[in-house]
Motif scaffolding. Structure first.
Motif, short mmCIF file in Angstrom:
data_model
loop_
_atom_site.label_atom_id
_atom_site.label_comp_id
_atom_site.label_asym_id
_atom_site.label_seq_id
_atom_site.Cartn_x
_atom_site.Cartn_y
_atom_site.Cartn_z
N GLU A 1 0.82 -1.21 0.00
CA GLU A 1 0.00 0.00 0.00
C GLU A 1 0.86 1.26 0.00
O GLU A 1 0.49 2.28 -0.60
CB GLU A 1 -0.92 0.00 1.22
N LEU A 2 2.01 1.22 0.67
CA LEU A 2 2.90 2.37 0.66
C LEU A 2 3.38 2.67 -0.75
O LEU A 2 3.45 3.83 -1.17
CB LEU A 2 4.10 2.12 1.58
N VAL A 3 3.72 1.62 -1.49
CA VAL A 3 4.17 1.81 -2.86
C VAL A 3 3.03 2.30 -3.74
O VAL A 3 3.19 3.20 -4.57
CB VAL A 3 4.77 0.50 -3.41
N ARG A 4 1.86 1.72 -3.56
CA ARG A 4 0.70 2.07 -4.40
C ARG A 4 0.29 3.53 -4.19
O ARG A 4 -0.13 4.19 -5.14
CB ARG A 4 -0.46 1.13 -4.07
N ASN A 5 0.43 4.01 -2.96
CA ASN A 5 -0.02 5.37 -2.64
C ASN A 5 1.17 6.31 -2.43
O ASN A 5 1.09 7.22 -1.61
CB ASN A 5 -0.88 5.33 -1.37
N TRP A 6 2.22 6.11 -3.19
CA TRP A 6 3.46 6.86 -2.95
C TRP A 6 3.28 8.36 -3.11
O TRP A 6 3.86 9.14 -2.34
CB TRP A 6 4.56 6.37 -3.90
N LEU A 7 2.45 8.79 -4.06
CA LEU A 7 2.34 10.23 -4.30
C LEU A 7 1.58 10.95 -3.17
O LEU A 7 2.09 11.93 -2.62
CB LEU A 7 1.66 10.49 -5.66
N PRO A 8 0.37 10.50 -2.80
CA PRO A 8 -0.29 11.19 -1.68
C PRO A 8 0.48 11.04 -0.37
O PRO A 8 0.48 11.97 0.45
CB PRO A 8 -1.66 10.52 -1.60
N THR B 1 -6.45 19.83 -5.43
CA THR B 1 -6.77 20.67 -6.60
C THR B 1 -5.75 20.48 -7.71
O THR B 1 -6.10 20.34 -8.89
CB THR B 1 -6.81 22.15 -6.17
N VAL B 2 -4.47 20.44 -7.35
CA VAL B 2 -3.41 20.27 -8.35
C VAL B 2 -3.50 18.90 -9.00
O VAL B 2 -3.38 18.76 -10.22
CB VAL B 2 -2.03 20.48 -7.69
N ILE B 3 -3.70 17.86 -8.20
CA ILE B 3 -3.75 16.49 -8.74
C ILE B 3 -4.94 16.34 -9.69
O ILE B 3 -4.83 15.71 -10.76
CB ILE B 3 -3.83 15.47 -7.60
N ARG B 4 -6.09 16.90 -9.32
CA ARG B 4 -7.25 16.80 -10.21
C ARG B 4 -7.00 17.54 -11.52
O ARG B 4 -7.44 17.09 -12.59
CB ARG B 4 -8.50 17.35 -9.52
N ALA B 5 -6.27 18.64 -11.46
CA ALA B 5 -5.97 19.39 -12.68
C ALA B 5 -4.97 18.64 -13.56
O ALA B 5 -5.05 18.70 -14.79
CB ALA B 5 -5.42 20.77 -12.32
N LEU B 6 -4.02 17.92 -12.95
CA LEU B 6 -2.98 17.23 -13.70
C LEU B 6 -3.34 15.78 -14.03
O LEU B 6 -2.56 15.10 -14.70
CB LEU B 6 -1.66 17.25 -12.91
N HIS B 7 -4.49 15.33 -13.57
CA HIS B 7 -4.84 13.92 -13.76
C HIS B 7 -4.86 13.50 -15.23
O HIS B 7 -4.37 12.40 -15.57
CB HIS B 7 -6.18 13.60 -13.10
N PRO B 8 -5.41 14.30 -16.15
CA PRO B 8 -5.37 13.90 -17.57
C PRO B 8 -3.94 13.70 -18.07
O PRO B 8 -3.68 12.77 -18.85
CB PRO B 8 -6.06 15.06 -18.29
N GLY C 1 0.43 7.20 -18.56
CA GLY C 1 0.26 5.85 -18.04
C GLY C 1 0.61 5.71 -16.57
O GLY C 1 0.89 4.61 -16.10
N VAL C 2 0.58 6.81 -15.84
CA VAL C 2 0.91 6.80 -14.41
C VAL C 2 -0.38 6.79 -13.61
O VAL C 2 -1.25 7.65 -13.80
CB VAL C 2 1.76 8.03 -14.02
#
Length: 528
Positions: free
Chosen positions: A83-90, A331-338, A344-345
């Motif tokens: 789970e730590l690897v899967r959720n590395w960004l948040p 807010t930033v993540i939702r804007a950069l999600h596309p 492919g990340v």
């Protein structure tokens, strides 16, 4: 000598009364479905108001190892590396950025408005920076918020302790040695982290191989405590990170030891460690309340008002910085999600309402209390720092902890039932594995048919295995089936088909089922 004996007895009696007070408040917590850390914080505050409460102090160096090492081990054992690897960004956003932002903001408040030296102000920032997940998860589990959110909060609680304690160690050393710059310690810290990880891994592997020697005895529990505290102390003597050593030690044991241990020892170990960590939490809150009372008693008039105002400013800073950063990150993540999708990340994107919940769940707890205790008596601005730390713990646990439930309802976050579905799926596969082993044996072994009937009933209802009190042929069949289920459970965990939270729930169920099917003598913990 006589006076010392009387004083010791009075201290012992007073501590028993304080613990009894904590128990009463905890019963209120249980009956009203309130997070128990919030009640502990109130118990500490009430203890500080009692005129007969004792004056208690603890040796600073002892405070860290006594309170922090067991808490870190307990959190590390329940943390899933996958789970730590899967959720590395948040996790990076919360563990690194949020901790650094909080430390910097509080340090500025302490330096600019609290009159603290810069190194001491940074120390205060590191003390109040790491949230404690206990209060938050206690409430959130009742509302079944998304599992991924719970996983992130739990992972944050472990890792941000490590980051904050590293900053704390460097800043505290610089504050006590004015000519020593914090920047000069960065190379040492950079080397101590991987060295601590290596030491923790080696000690964890050593424990995995040595613990079976004392399995089934009280000595097994002693070995667990010796290895945990020993990992911290050995790392300190080697001048490497004890925090990282204990964290990696706990995660190594959690990964490799369950397949080599037995149900009897696990049930006993979980009970002992749960009680120990809980008792340390109670003791820490009571001690902090008593220390805060002594500090306030020494102040008078305007000085007391200034100290309380500063503590309130630190509390407000801690709450606002976390909430603002979590919402900004979302807010930033939702804007950069596309853009992430095109690359492919995989990046988890939580709804804004979940971001509000995570931002509001930054309650402080045991680590903040213990690091405040660890400051020596001659530390610059110690009284101001300790008072501010207690205000942050009390304020966040009461203000945020008691409002998390209403906030979840207000935000309208939908319940997540994925845990129940994954549990049902895993249980079904375990029952199928047991049936596959036993079917075809009913004509050769008496009692097997009854077990098969029970397993088929379990297959339909997904209930717990039936209880048994003696080792009969039926019990032997149960134990055979349980061994096959346990093998598959470890294979499912190793392959990643189930997560660690599902693994631990089912492992405990199998442990109890195994104990029910075992003879009383086999289930009893021996004295040596």
């Amino acid at each position: 000598m006589r006076n010392n004996t009387v004083a010791a007895m009075q201290l012992f009696e007073n501590m028993l009364l304080l613990l009894a007070l904590a128990v009463l408040l905890l019963q209120v917590s249980r009956r009203m479905s309130l997070p128990y850390p919030s009640m502990l914080a109130l118990a500490g505050a009430v203890a500080g108001l009692l005129p007969w409460a004792p004056q208690v102090s603890i040796e600073p160096h002892l405070a860290l190892v006594l309170f922090i090492a067991p808490a870190l081990l307990d959190a590390a054992y329940d943390t899933s590396p996958r789970e730590l690897v899967r959720n590395w960004l948040p996790l990076t956003a919360l563990v690194v950025v949020a901790v650094l932002l909080t430390t910097a903001a509080v340090a500025w408040v302490g330096w600019a408005h609290g009159g603290l030296p810069l190194a001491a102000a940074i120390t205060l920032g590191a003390i109040v920076a790491p949230p404690d997940a206990v209060a938050g998860t206690t409430v959130m589990q009742n509302f079944r918020i998304p599992r991924r959110t719970l996983s992130i909060i739990n992972g944050e609680s472990l890792l941000n302790d490590a980051v904050a304690l590293l900053i704390f160690g460097a800043a505290a050393a610089a504050a006590m040695t004015p000519h020593l710059a914090i920047s000069s310690q960065l190379p040492i810290l950079a080397a101590s982290v991987p060295a601590g990880a290596l030491l923790g891994y080696l000690l964890g592997k050593a424990f995995v191989h040595l613990a079976p020697i004392v399995a089934g005895t009280m000595s097994a529990t002693i070995v667990e405590f010796v290895m945990t505290f020993g990992a911290w102390l050995i790392a300190e003597h080697l001048k490497i990170s004890p925090i990282i050593a204990v964290v990696v030690f706990g995660m190594t044991v959690a990964r490799y030891f369950p397949s080599r241990s037995n149900a009897r020892d696990r049930v006993h170990s979980y009970a002992v460690w749960g009680a120990a960590v809980f008792a340390l939490n109670v003791l820490a809150f009571l001690l902090m309340g008593l220390q805060a009372r002594n500090i306030i008693a020494q102040l008078s008039g305007q000085a007391r008002m200034d100290a309380l105002a500063f503590a309130g400013a630190v509390l407000g800073t801690v709450i606002v910085v976390r909430l603002a950063w979590v919402l900004a990150y979302g807010t930033v993540i939702r804007a950069l999600h596309p853009a992430f999708e095109r690359l492919g990340v995989e990046v988890p994107v939580a709804p804004k309402r979940v971001g509000v919940l995570v931002g509001w769940s930054g309650m402080r707890g045991l680590v903040t209390l213990a690091t405040a205790f660890a400051l020596p008596a001659d530390f610059p601005g110690r009284d101001t720092i300790v008072l501010a730390a207690f205000a942050v713990v009390l304020g966040t646990l009461v203000l945020q902890g008691l409002t998390l439930g209403p906030l979840i309802k207000r935000l309208g976050i939908q319940p997540d039932h994925s845990l129940e579905h994954e549990l049902a799926s895993a249980r079904t596969r375990l029952v199928d594995a047991a049936l596959q082993v036993l079917e075809g044996q009913e004509t050769h072994k008496p009692g097997v048919a009854e077990v098969i009937q029970e397993l088929r009933a379990d297959r339909r209802a997904l209930s717990n295995p039936a209880e048994a009190s003696t080792v009969t042929e039926l019990d032997e069949a149960r134990l055979q089936a349980l061994r096959s289920q346990r093998r598959l459970l470890h294979e499912l965990r190793a392959s990643g088909e189930i997560e660690d939270d599902v693994f631990h729930v089912i492992e405990e169920e199998l442990d109890w089922a195994e104990l029910n099917a075992s003879a009383a003598a086999q289930a009893r913990i021996a004295s040596v």
